[in-house]
Design a protein around this motif. Structure first.
Motif, PDB file in Angstrom:
ATOM      1  N   ASP A  90      -8.519 -41.863  31.633  1.00 18.70           N
ATOM      2  CA  ASP A  90      -8.718 -43.206  31.073  1.00 18.70           C
ATOM      3  C   ASP A  90      -7.542 -44.148  31.297  1.00 18.70           C
ATOM      4  O   ASP A  90      -7.722 -45.298  31.681  1.00 18.70           O
ATOM      5  N   SER A  91      -6.321 -43.678  31.030  1.00 19.34           N
ATOM      6  CA  SER A  91      -5.189 -44.607  31.113  1.00 19.34           C
ATOM      7  C   SER A  91      -3.899 -43.869  31.446  1.00 19.34           C
ATOM      8  O   SER A  91      -3.766 -42.674  31.195  1.00 19.34           O
ATOM      9  N   LEU A  92      -2.979 -44.630  32.044  1.00 21.27           N
ATOM     10  CA  LEU A  92      -1.624 -44.157  32.311  1.00 21.27           C
ATOM     11  C   LEU A  92      -0.676 -45.176  31.692  1.00 21.27           C
ATOM     12  O   LEU A  92      -0.848 -46.384  31.892  1.00 21.27           O
ATOM     13  N   THR A  93       0.309 -44.699  30.949  1.00 20.23           N
ATOM     14  CA  THR A  93       1.201 -45.649  30.251  1.00 20.23           C
ATOM     15  C   THR A  93       2.614 -45.678  30.806  1.00 20.23           C
ATOM     16  O   THR A  93       3.350 -46.627  30.580  1.00 20.23           O
ATOM     17  N   SER A  94       3.028 -44.650  31.560  1.00 19.50           N
ATOM     18  CA  SER A  94       4.403 -44.648  32.069  1.00 19.50           C
ATOM     19  C   SER A  94       4.555 -43.589  33.150  1.00 19.50           C
ATOM     20  O   SER A  94       3.802 -42.608  33.196  1.00 19.50           O
ATOM     21  N   ILE A  95       5.535 -43.787  34.013  1.00 18.37           N
ATOM     22  CA  ILE A  95       5.965 -42.756  34.962  1.00 18.37           C
ATOM     23  C   ILE A  95       7.488 -42.654  34.870  1.00 18.37           C
ATOM     24  O   ILE A  95       8.167 -43.600  34.460  1.00 18.37           O
ATOM     25  N   ALA A  96       8.010 -41.510  35.238  1.00 20.80           N
ATOM     26  CA  ALA A  96       9.462 -41.307  35.287  1.00 20.80           C
ATOM     27  C   ALA A  96       9.771 -40.352  36.427  1.00 20.80           C
ATOM     28  O   ALA A  96       9.057 -39.378  36.643  1.00 20.80           O
ATOM     29  N   VAL A  97      10.852 -40.646  37.154  1.00 18.71           N
ATOM     30  CA  VAL A  97      11.253 -39.823  38.295  1.00 18.71           C
ATOM     31  C   VAL A  97      12.657 -39.288  38.032  1.00 18.71           C
ATOM     32  O   VAL A  97      13.551 -40.042  37.639  1.00 18.71           O
ATOM     33  N   SER A  98      12.837 -37.989  38.218  1.00 20.85           N
ATOM     34  CA  SER A  98      14.163 -37.372  38.145  1.00 20.85           C
ATOM     35  C   SER A  98      14.523 -36.856  39.533  1.00 20.85           C
ATOM     36  O   SER A  98      13.980 -35.850  39.986  1.00 20.85           O
ATOM     37  N   GLN A  99      15.424 -37.565  40.197  1.00 23.66           N
ATOM     38  CA  GLN A  99      15.817 -37.123  41.533  1.00 23.66           C
ATOM     39  C   GLN A  99      16.717 -35.895  41.465  1.00 23.66           C
ATOM     40  O   GLN A  99      16.766 -35.108  42.407  1.00 23.66           O
ATOM     41  N   THR A 100      17.416 -35.710  40.336  1.00 15.77           N
ATOM     42  CA  THR A 100      18.220 -34.491  40.153  1.00 15.77           C
ATOM     43  C   THR A 100      17.328 -33.260  40.122  1.00 15.77           C
ATOM     44  O   THR A 100      17.617 -32.241  40.738  1.00 15.77           O
ATOM     45  N   LEU A 101      16.226 -33.379  39.395  1.00 15.39           N
ATOM     46  CA  LEU A 101      15.286 -32.274  39.240  1.00 15.39           C
ATOM     47  C   LEU A 101      14.261 -32.245  40.368  1.00 15.39           C
ATOM     48  O   LEU A 101      13.547 -31.261  40.540  1.00 15.39           O
ATOM     49  N   ASN A 102      14.169 -33.351  41.116  1.00 15.72           N
ATOM     50  CA  ASN A 102      13.161 -33.507  42.175  1.00 15.72           C
ATOM     51  C   ASN A 102      11.741 -33.402  41.611  1.00 15.72           C
ATOM     52  O   ASN A 102      10.858 -32.790  42.186  1.00 15.72           O
ATOM     53  N   LYS A 103      11.552 -34.047  40.452  1.00 12.50           N
ATOM     54  CA  LYS A 103      10.264 -34.029  39.771  1.00 12.50           C
ATOM     55  C   LYS A 103       9.887 -35.450  39.356  1.00 12.50           C
ATOM     56  O   LYS A 103      10.745 -36.315  39.177  1.00 12.50           O
ATOM     57  N   ALA A 104       8.562 -35.659  39.213  1.00 12.23           N
ATOM     58  CA  ALA A 104       8.034 -36.920  38.698  1.00 12.23           C
ATOM     59  C   ALA A 104       7.074 -36.606  37.566  1.00 12.23           C
ATOM     60  O   ALA A 104       6.334 -35.624  37.622  1.00 12.23           O
ATOM     61  N   ALA A 105       7.089 -37.447  36.527  1.00 10.49           N
ATOM     62  CA  ALA A 105       6.214 -37.235  35.376  1.00 10.49           C
ATOM     63  C   ALA A 105       5.392 -38.485  35.124  1.00 10.49           C
ATOM     64  O   ALA A 105       5.884 -39.617  35.294  1.00 10.49           O
TER      65      ALA A 105
END
Length: 1269
Positions: free
Chosen positions: A293-308
């Motif tokens: 239904d919806s997405l409210t935010s994204i965050a990227v950690s280049q240290t961890l090489n992950k995206a949320a």
């Protein structure tokens, strides 16, 4: 993903919240909601501070180092600054109202802190902050004026450019001087503006200069929530407007990462990744619908090489290297009002999520990989403040240990766990707590914490001892002092010794040994049982890491060249490890008892299995048995029977089977080819029983012969016979059995004859064993012959044993020249030592010393050279000699020869300081050097020698000084008296650790000389303060008062001395005032008995001097005495008296600041019990005040009821008595009752019994006014 903590403040409920992580370390999280308060929490969810704002928070951010948090509030000109180092808040008035700066303002502060390399320290606010805000922001006022409507977004970049966007649909870019350098219109209102660097051609990017980087500077901004606008400052006429499909919804947020990639989140649950490479621009590299239904935010950690991403009551985490793979999903079913914003700490350890209902959740996404193993027990970090201990082999249930700090290191032993950080370690005892379903259950108890002398790099534990490595040193110490009935010197030891000039780089602890490697290439074995060194090995370069096997009999070490070796301390031999990768991080030995000699070496990607073959017909060697890939971020902890237990980044344990041990888990389904490969593996691992099973399955003659050959190669004759018997090879069976029988019976001649006919390759090995037997029986002639026959020419290790035998037998036979020559050529240090010992016994000292020297046994070599009076060689070896005894012998010889300069150096090395001082004084005429040695070593005998020297010269001052240093104070005092040097003696003794008797002697001397000032000074030092007043010197009195108050050294002395000084000076008011102040401080600290005793002792002293008691002192003593009587009355069950005493105390509750709520609570309870309802009500009402109510114990809240006012108790003339010790009045009847349960006076605490009490018929003397009005 583990939830570390959740915040749900009542004042936040129903409204979205803002938050920001501290930059760099991520130790603090600042959160604010609609309550106009910024609350600062640590990474464990504990509130550390808060900032009260004048309105809603507009924006907040940290400076580049995370030292300062800056906050701006709505309709306020103030900028709030919180210092993370001092936990203090300050305000800075910018002079600008309605700071609609949002990103512009706060990011402005943050970026200027970054680019100008300034620290936001409060001491520099005027120079820095005013510079930033006034100088820079005011320069932009003209720019702000160019925007016809409100500015809504902006950002700084590394080149000090400021980009702004506003409701007028205009973007402007200015330099730090305030000049507009670019300006462009956009189609709709801009938001979320960021500076970035667009991707360029890969071939050119590696050689690109800063100039090219500046040419690629781009501004990205969301326009109208639908498009992403890219504005290249070098191409202002060609902006790029990226539009997306309508069904994606609005752009919620976006983030740059990697080499010019952008991740964009859309409101309808979709996120896409685009590239800014010119060839790929406008293309979607990746697209996924993460949320329905919806997405409210994204965050990227280049240290961890992950995206949320977050939305639809869940968080989804992707790996940036492979976005289509879902790394983790976190469900938040309770958050039905929607999610808010995501943010990672810079190190990627923690991920925070705000929600629409006003809550905040923090999840652990990455843990430091900290773990250790001892035998088959492992300990590993499973949360920031949690360590789990388990023994998967013995099937112990894992137990979780909560620790006090986030550890930097973890260590586990057989019975203990240690965690720590910096220079401190906390120790826990691991003990059994019974069994559950036949599974052992561990019990954990915190034992103690230890502070070391430096920052700890690592800790090793075993059964009773721990060893900590810090700053090039290792401290070995008992974990529990009571475990062993150990002597004091065996409780702890620091390595290396003070005179050993090396740094320890690595260490390990086994059941018997502490082993360490140094930067000089030495590996030392310290035997704990005998508390001494038993072995050392010298490597050409420094030793970086060591890994002993469970018994300590073999050891893998890695040197500074990243080469690996196996070292055997039994024969002092090393074997290079083949194909050893320079990226190896660590080594683990096999813990399965049947697989001795197997170890693995691992790096970040792969595990390599090695086997150390000790006994083969070709000698000892190390072989590579296979390699196994390991998943990303797995750290091996334990190897047991081919199964590798690894710790993961999430704090969990994962087991991996080594490919070299494939035969253990995939034998049933394997085909013939796979079985042959597995057979090869088993033979390399010397797993002959497993190889037997595979040969049975294969039922192949070639396989059986391969197994038999391998057994002979490893000299497993019995197993080889068994194999040959199975395949019907009668000849080999008979031959091997005869040879084995003759060897076992030690029929060496027969064994050699059989070997000559049946197995010629066995002749050298039988000859060697025969030679050893002959040597043991003393037949050196034949032993020499068989050692010579045993030499093969191609088996290095075997040949070295034979050559060593040849050397020793040659020496024993008298062919010393041949034997010494062989020993010098031989690589073994041990052989040189053994041959040297033989030669020493034969009194061939010169040759023995030569061998000791070549074997690097310098102490032994020097000792033997001394025996043959070769002082020249001793002198050459002295820099390498550690034995003080040898240095002393050399020094005595040189002194006897009159070579005093060489002698004094040797005496210094032997640490014979008295001899050093004697030679400097008697032979080298260097008193200044002798004095220097005395001062440095504090030698008492040396000080006496120097004192006698100066006495002969007539330098009485210097003689006195060194007599005092040698603790001959009486002689120094007499000398000072005889030669009128008492001032010198007094000055010297004042700087030493001196007894009161010495100070008193000086004081009495000056008093006899009528020099009252000096006498008073030393009476002060010996504590006779009352006699200081006799000096009648205001300066001295002032110095004494400063001394007692702690003004001179920062350490206030016992207040009774100050009181006695005032009494001696007859300053009675100051004495009384001092007593009251002291008692008040004790009372404020909650030390009521101390305060009572202080007041009473002063009260008694004033009374004995017939001085009126100050009313404040009497009142305070009465109140404190009432407080002390409460316990006695309540203990006796007399609640009425207890209540009345408490009422008196409660009426003066301000004098008891440390215990206001407990005292008032007790007053209410006792009044209630005594039926004093009005008083109980009065004090209960006081407890209901806001400042007290929150501190009230919940179990008493409902019991605080009816109260009655206190009527008081008075003395009765017919019931009068006094304490025989302190003469303080009391009611005779009450005192008598109290003494049934108490044995001391409640006023003076002296022991007392009922028989000592007497009624006072006439109380008139006690009714006279003794208290000042």
């Amino acid at each position: 993903m583990k939830c570390v903590f959740s915040l749900l403040e009542k004042t936040w409920l129903g409204t979205p919240i803002q938050f920001t992580w501290q930059k760099t370390s991520g130790n603090y999280l600042a959160v604010t909601g609609a309550d106009h308060i910024v609350k600062i929490f640590d990474r464990h969810g504990q509130k550390r501070s808060e900032i009260n704002l004048s309105g809603n928070c507009v924006a907040m951010d940290w400076d580049k180092d995370g030292d300062i948090l800056a906050v701006i509030a709505e309709k306020s000109s103030c900028i709030y600054l919180w210092d993370a180092n001092t936990n203090k808040t300050s305000q800075l008035d910018s002079g600008m109202r309605n700071l609609y700066l949002n990103v512009t303002g706060i990011k402005c502060l943050s970026f200027f802190g970054q680019n100008l390399e300034v620290s936001w320290l409060l001491e520099l606010l005027k120079e820095i902050c005013l510079f930033i805000i006034v100088r820079h922001l005011e320069r932009f006022l003209s720019l702000v004026g160019k925007h016809t409507k409100r500015i809504t977004c902006g950002c700084w970049n590394a080149e000090n450019m400021l980009a702004l966007g506003g409701e007028d649909k205009m973007i402007t870019v200015s330099n730090q001087e305030g000049d507009t350098i670019r300006q462009t219109p956009v189609r709709s209102e801009p938001s979320d503006m960021q500076f970035c660097v667009m991707k360029t051609d890969d071939r050119a990017s590696a050689a690109e200069s800063m100039l090219h980087r500046q040419l690629r500077i781009t501004i990205s901004v969301v326009v109208g929530k639908k498009t992403l606008f890219l504005f290249n400052l070098n191409e202002p006429d060609n902006p790029i407007d990226l539009e997306f499909q309508q069904h994606y919804g609005n752009i919620v947020c976006y983030s740059w990462y990697g080499d010019g990639y952008i991740m964009i989140g859309f409101s309808r649950g979709i996120f896409v990744v685009i590239s800014t490479h010119i060839r790929e621009l406008g293309q979607e590299i990746f697209q996924a619908r993460d949320h329905k239904d919806s997405l409210t935010s994204i965050a990227v950690s280049q240290t961890l090489n992950k995206a949320a991403t977050c939305g639809d009551s869940c968080i989804k985490i992707h790996d940036l290297a492979e976005l289509k793979d879902m790394y983790a999903i976190i469900n938040l079913d309770d958050e039905n009002k929607g999610l808010g914003t995501l943010s990672w700490t810079d190190d990627g350890q923690l991920l925070a999520l705000s929600t629409q209902r006003g809550s905040l959740h923090v999840f652990l996404t990455k843990l430091p990989i900290l773990g250790d193993a001892c035998s088959t027990r492992i300990a590993h970090l499973t949360s920031l403040l949690e360590v789990t201990v388990a023994n998967p082999v013995e099937e112990e249930l894992p137990i979780t240990v909560s620790v006090d700090v986030e550890p930097n290191f973890v260590a586990v032993g057989l019975y203990h766990l240690a965690v720590g950080m910096n220079n401190r370690a906390w120790f826990y005892v691991l003990g059994e707590n019974g069994k559950l379903a036949n599974v052992n259950i561990l019990a954990v108890k915190k034992l103690k914490d230890v502070e070391y002398l430096g920052t700890v790099a690592s800790v090793c534990l075993h059964s009773d001892y721990a060893a900590a490595l810090f700053e090039g040193k290792v401290q070995l110490h008992l974990i529990e002092s009571e475990i062993l009935d150990a002597q004091e010197e065996r409780e702890t030891r620091l390595f290396p010794a003070v005179d050993d000039k090396c740094r320890i780089l690595c260490h390990a602890l086994t059941g018997d040994f502490l082993i360490y490697g140094t930067d000089t290439g030495v590996i030392q074995y310290f035997y704990i049982e005998d508390w001494q060194f038993v072995n050392d090995y010298r490597h050409p370069v420094s030793v970086k890491k060591i890994f002993p096997d469970p018994n300590g009999t073999r050891l893998v070490f890695i040197d500074e060249k990243s080469d690996g070796f196996v070292y055997c301390p039994v024969n002092d031999a090393t074997y290079e490890i083949p194909d050893f990768s320079p990226t190896i991080k660590g080594v683990l030995w096999e813990n399965w008892p049947m697989d001795k000699g197997v170890f693995i070496a691992y790096d970040d990607d792969k595990v390599y299995t090695y086997v150390f073959h000790k006994d083969t017909i070709q000698g000892s060697k190390v072989i590579l048995a296979g390699g196994t890939k390991v998943p990303f971020s797995h750290k091996p902890l334990l190897l047991y029977n081919g199964e590798l237990t690894c710790q993961t980044q999430s704090g969990k344990i994962n087991n991996i089977y080594l490919s070299s041990h494939r035969f253990l888990y995939s034998l049933k389904d394997a085909g013939p080819n796979e079985l042959r490969q597995m057979l090869t593996q088993t033979l390399m691992l010397k797993r002959f029983s497993d190889a037997w099973e595979m040969c049975k399955i294969l039922n192949d003659q070639v396989a059986w012969n391969e197994l038999a050959t391998a057994c002979l190669h490893h000299m497993e004759v019995e197993f080889a016979i068994r194999v040959y018997r199975t395949i019907g090879n009668v000849g080999m069976v008979m031959s091997l059995e005869q040879i084995k029988m003759r060897r076992d019976l030690q029929h060496w001649d027969s064994a050699l004859q059989l070997a000559k006919r049946l197995a010629p390759d066995q002749i050298p090995f039988i000859s060697k064993e025969y030679a050893i037997q002959l040597e043991f029986t003393g037949d050196y002639v034949n032993a020499l012959a068989h050692y010579e026959k045993g030499i093969t020419g191609d088996n290095k290790e075997h040949d070295e044993v034979c050559l060593a035998g040849v050397a020793q037998m040659s020496i024993r036979m008298g062919d010393i020249r041949q034997g010494v020559s062989q020993a010098l050529k031989h690589p073994s240090r041990v052989l040189k030592r053994d041959c040297g010992a033989i030669l020493e016994n034969m009194k061939q000292f010169s040759e023995a010393a030569q061998l000791y020297e070549k074997g690097l046994y310098y102490d032994k070599a020097a000792s033997v050279y001394i025996r043959c009076k070769n002082w020249a060689k001793v002198g050459e070896l002295l820099p390498h000699v550690s034995s003080p005894k040898i240095h002393l012998q050399y020094a005595k010889a040189k002194e006897a020869d009159g070579r005093y300069k060489e002698a004094v150096v040797a005496y210094e090395n032997a640490k014979q300081w008295n001899s050093v001082i004697r030679i400097y004084l008697d032979h080298l005429n260097s008193p200044e050097k002798a004095v220097s040695v005395v001062r440095e070593t504090q030698s008492l005998d040396g000080a006496k020698m120097v004192a006698r020297f100066f006495l002969q010269l007539g330098d009485y001052g210097s003689a006195i000084q060194f007599l005092v240093m040698s603790k001959c104070n009486d002689e120094a005092f007499t000398l000072a008296q005889q030669h009128n040097k008492m001032e010198i003696y007094a000055d010297i003794i004042g700087s030493e650790d001196t007894t009161n008797e010495d100070y008193q002697s000086i004081a009495l001397y000056f008093e006899g000389e009528k020099r009252h000032f000096q006498a008073g000074k030393f009476f002060l030092l010996c504590g006779q303060y009352s006699r200081v007043g006799q000096a009648k010197d205001e300066l001295l009195t002032s110095q004494l008062i400063d001394h007692l108050m702690g003004e001179s050294d920062g350490m206030p002395k016992d207040a009774k001395y100050l009181f006695r000084l005032y009494m001696a000076l007859e300053q009675y008011r100051e004495a009384a005032r001092t007593a009251i102040i002291i008692a008040r401080e004790e009372q404020s600290a909650g030390n009521y008995r101390n305060a009572h005793d202080v007041l009473f002792s002063m009260y008694a002293e004033l009374k004995s001097q017939k001085i009126k008691i100050p009313s404040e002192m009497a009142t305070n003593l009465m109140i404190l005495h009432s407080y002390i009587l409460v316990k006695i009355h309540v203990k006796n069950g007399d609640h009425m008296k207890g209540a009345r005493m408490l009422i008196r105390v409660a009426n003066n509750i301000s004098k008891f600041p440390s215990h206001i709520v407990p005292i008032l609570t007790s007053t209410v309870i006792e009044c209630h019990r005594a039926g004093l309802k009005k008083s109980a009500f009065s004090f209960a009402a006081m407890l209901m005040r806001p400042e007290y109510r929150s501190k009230l114990d919940a179990k008493y809240k409902k019991k605080i009821e009816a109260m009655v006012r206190w009527a008081g108790r008075h003395m009765l003339k017919d019931d009068w008595t006094v304490c025989p010790h302190c003469d303080f009045p009391a009611l005779y009847s009450e005192f008598k009752i109290m003494l049934n349960t108490e044995s001391t006076c409640p006023m003076c605490s002296e022991r007392l019994n009922f028989a000592q009490l007497k009624k006072i018929p006439d109380c008139t003397p006690y009714l006279r006014t003794e208290v000042e009005q």
